[in-house]
Design a protein around this motif. Sequence first.
Motif, short mmCIF file in Angstrom:
data_model
loop_
_atom_site.label_atom_id
_atom_site.label_comp_id
_atom_site.label_asym_id
_atom_site.label_seq_id
_atom_site.Cartn_x
_atom_site.Cartn_y
_atom_site.Cartn_z
N LYS A 472 -52.47 -1.83 -45.54
CA LYS A 472 -53.68 -0.95 -45.19
C LYS A 472 -53.37 0.44 -45.00
CE LYS A 472 -58.08 -1.37 -42.89
NZ LYS A 472 -59.03 -1.93 -42.05
N ALA A 473 -52.53 0.80 -43.96
CA ALA A 473 -52.13 1.94 -43.60
C ALA A 473 -51.50 2.87 -44.58
CB ALA A 473 -51.19 2.17 -42.39
N SER A 474 -51.01 2.33 -45.57
CA SER A 474 -50.38 3.11 -46.73
C SER A 474 -51.42 3.46 -47.69
CB SER A 474 -49.27 2.25 -47.38
OG SER A 474 -49.61 0.93 -48.28
N GLU A 475 -52.31 2.41 -47.84
CA GLU A 475 -53.73 2.70 -48.87
C GLU A 475 -54.51 4.02 -48.45
OE1 GLU A 475 -56.02 -0.58 -49.23
OE2 GLU A 475 -54.81 -1.85 -50.12
N THR A 476 -54.79 4.31 -47.09
CA THR A 476 -55.41 5.32 -46.60
C THR A 476 -54.39 6.54 -46.29
OG1 THR A 476 -55.09 4.60 -44.35
CG2 THR A 476 -57.36 3.75 -45.41
N ARG A 477 -53.05 6.37 -46.36
CA ARG A 477 -52.15 7.39 -46.18
C ARG A 477 -51.89 7.63 -44.97
NH1 ARG A 477 -52.10 11.67 -51.13
NH2 ARG A 477 -53.85 12.40 -49.95
N LYS A 478 -52.29 6.62 -43.98
CA LYS A 478 -51.69 7.05 -42.66
C LYS A 478 -50.49 6.76 -42.52
CE LYS A 478 -52.82 4.84 -38.04
NZ LYS A 478 -53.42 3.56 -37.23
N ASP A 479 -49.80 5.75 -43.06
CA ASP A 479 -48.47 5.99 -43.12
C ASP A 479 -48.22 6.62 -44.49
OD1 ASP A 479 -48.16 4.26 -40.92
OD2 ASP A 479 -47.61 2.38 -41.93
N ARG A 480 -47.30 7.60 -44.29
CA ARG A 480 -46.97 8.71 -45.48
C ARG A 480 -45.67 8.10 -46.01
NH1 ARG A 480 -48.98 14.90 -43.83
NH2 ARG A 480 -51.24 13.93 -43.14
N ILE A 481 -45.69 7.62 -47.34
CA ILE A 481 -44.37 7.43 -48.01
C ILE A 481 -44.07 8.65 -49.20
CG2 ILE A 481 -43.34 5.59 -49.32
CD1 ILE A 481 -45.74 3.44 -48.54
N VAL A 482 -43.42 9.24 -48.60
CA VAL A 482 -43.08 10.58 -49.41
C VAL A 482 -42.63 10.11 -50.83
CG1 VAL A 482 -41.46 12.78 -49.73
CG2 VAL A 482 -42.45 11.91 -47.38
N GLY A 483 -43.32 10.66 -52.07
CA GLY A 483 -42.79 10.69 -53.28
C GLY A 483 -43.57 9.49 -53.79
N ASN A 484 -44.36 8.72 -53.21
CA ASN A 484 -45.21 7.66 -53.33
C ASN A 484 -46.77 7.73 -53.21
OD1 ASN A 484 -43.35 5.28 -54.36
ND2 ASN A 484 -42.09 6.69 -53.07
#
Length: 724
Positions: A472-484
Amino acid sequence: MSNETGGELDLQAILKKAEQQTDFPDVPLDEFTPPTYEEWKEACIALLKGAPFEKKMYTKTYEGITFDPMYFRRDTEDILPKDSFPGMDDFLRGAQPSGYLGKPWGIAQVCDETMPAENNELLRHEQEKGSTIYHIKLDSASLKAQDVRTAAAPGDEGVSVTTLDDMHTLLNGLKLDKYPLYLYAGESALPMLSLFAGALKASGQDLAKVRGIVGADPLGELTAVGQNSKAVSSLYDEMAKCAQWAVKNAPGLKTVFVRSDVYSRGGANDVQESAYTLAAAVAYLRAMLERGLTIEEAAGQIMFGFSMGANFFLQIAKLRALRPLWAQIVEAFGGSKDAQRMHIHARPALFFKTVYDPYVNMLRNTTEIFSGVVGGVDSFESSPFDEPIRKGDEFSRRIARNVQIILQEEFGLLQPIDPAGGSWAVETLTKQMKEKIWAEFQVIEGKGGMLAALQEGYPQSEIAAILASRFKASETRKDRIVGNNMYPNMTETLLDPRPEDMAENKKQRTAQVEEYLADMDEAFKAEKLAALKNAMSVETAIEAAQAGATTAEIAAAFAAAASEEVTAIAPHRWSERFEALRKTTEDYKAEHNDNVKIFLANMGPIPQHKARADFTTGFLQVGAFEVLTNNGFPTVDEAAQAAKESGADAVVICSTDATYPEIVPELAPKLHEALPNATVFLAGAAPKELLDTYNEAGIDEYISVKANCYKILQLLQQKKGMIA
């Protein structure tokens, strides 16, 4: 005399004078007024420009720990290690008094070539280039003690080993009296340990001089697969036999390898990973004690493997917390100080590695190595950056290995002993981690131990909840996954996975095994297998291996109850959903020569729309969509006409909050008229008082920092027909 020479002499004179200076004057600092916390907080609030201080300056973690914006000695006075020294007491500050000064952490680069001969070459090459541990990775068939001739995918993840000859080839020429060897053996160490010991005996090597581990983790395998080949109690019997043999014949060799990978790869937080790994280790201690080993012998047989995750300071705190907890556990069993020392092997967490923009994995790995070293690992396996995609090659293995060498030789990380000791922040986090890990460990113990907890499904459900939170945090980009999910590289070409020809692997390995077994006396082998069945021991297993028995035959030599069944914890990576989403777009584009086209209705001059247009472009390119940009339109009619001519699948209105009330009510209906099937977005979040107005005008969705990037991109793929 040249100016250069004169300058050098002047410098030498200054340095000599400085060396002779013993009394230095006091430098008064009373001209500086120490700021108070309240003054600092007020300055922060001013810089935040209305954003809430408590929300922006406190960071919540998946472990239920909140990072404070600032730590103070007054709050940590009682927990500072003022009377504790490294290598003493509860080992909080490290297992060795001299840190890495006397013994650097071991560099254990994994070697995973399919063929035993090729993997042997790689092991020797790694050692020549700086590795200080021979680290062998078995393929999935060998981990399960399957005969390569019946295995589905020999060499899928590592080296294929079925016979004593395979092991002899694998170990040929290795300096096992000088360098330790690590080999994770799966649910039971017995088949691989018998081949290992048999090969060394055949070559005349002294087992008493061998160091390292040929270790099993039956609960870890049960958790990863859902079912073992036999009951856990039978695997505990084998574990005890292997441990007793090692204590007597190879005291430098461990046979139990408790690994956290299965929990880490499932998405567990650091508290769960640590507590469940400790709980498994306690189950092994009890099993070995019940089967005749002393606590000194049992504890001495255990090595721990932990994953280093993305939260730098928590990784340090995790390792510093684990050592005293394990010391407390072993002490409760009556173990001595020496038995309480925890041997920690670590590796970068595969959960946090990506397939897209994989070179960023080098940076991720480096921070994770650094946190492991500061936390006090005994050995480290630095993964190649392309680990999520394929087996490493010379380049990726070299980079991975040299990161550790550089940290040792150039960065001087061998020098400080417990570099984090006394840090107000790290000591606070260490205390919090100890308390939370211990509490979760007690929950497992209260359920009857790790096996009972797994059968109940408790660790699985707890980890699943954290995994859902991470996604969920990756969906809202609260967790930032560089290049993804952030900053995608639109020109990127995926690395070649270099798939192995499994059919050819099986053909070659089958030929090798059958050639070796062709000269074996089948009657003699059957006699040795019968002896193993009647009296299970490592010695009888070695004799069976020397007679030609395969790992599968050794593992199946004695009857055992059927394995318990539990819900497996499947492996994941935090970026996998965004990777799949982007791959869907790329595959559709390759097949149909078409893509989702998004037109930016940039309103006004460039300074007016640029910030929102740039944010929107990056947001949509995460899905590898085609974004049609422009320098802006002075009128809504021109914007609507340009959108119509573009034939776009979606339109995003980009401007400022101040101009939206005038632009949106007029432009949104015109866009729907121009492109009836298009989705109309507004860049930015609508104020509450204007939300209904914008929605009624025809705004379908909003693209902002709070938007669910994954769901919006998936919606556009569905409308395009890329997915059902």
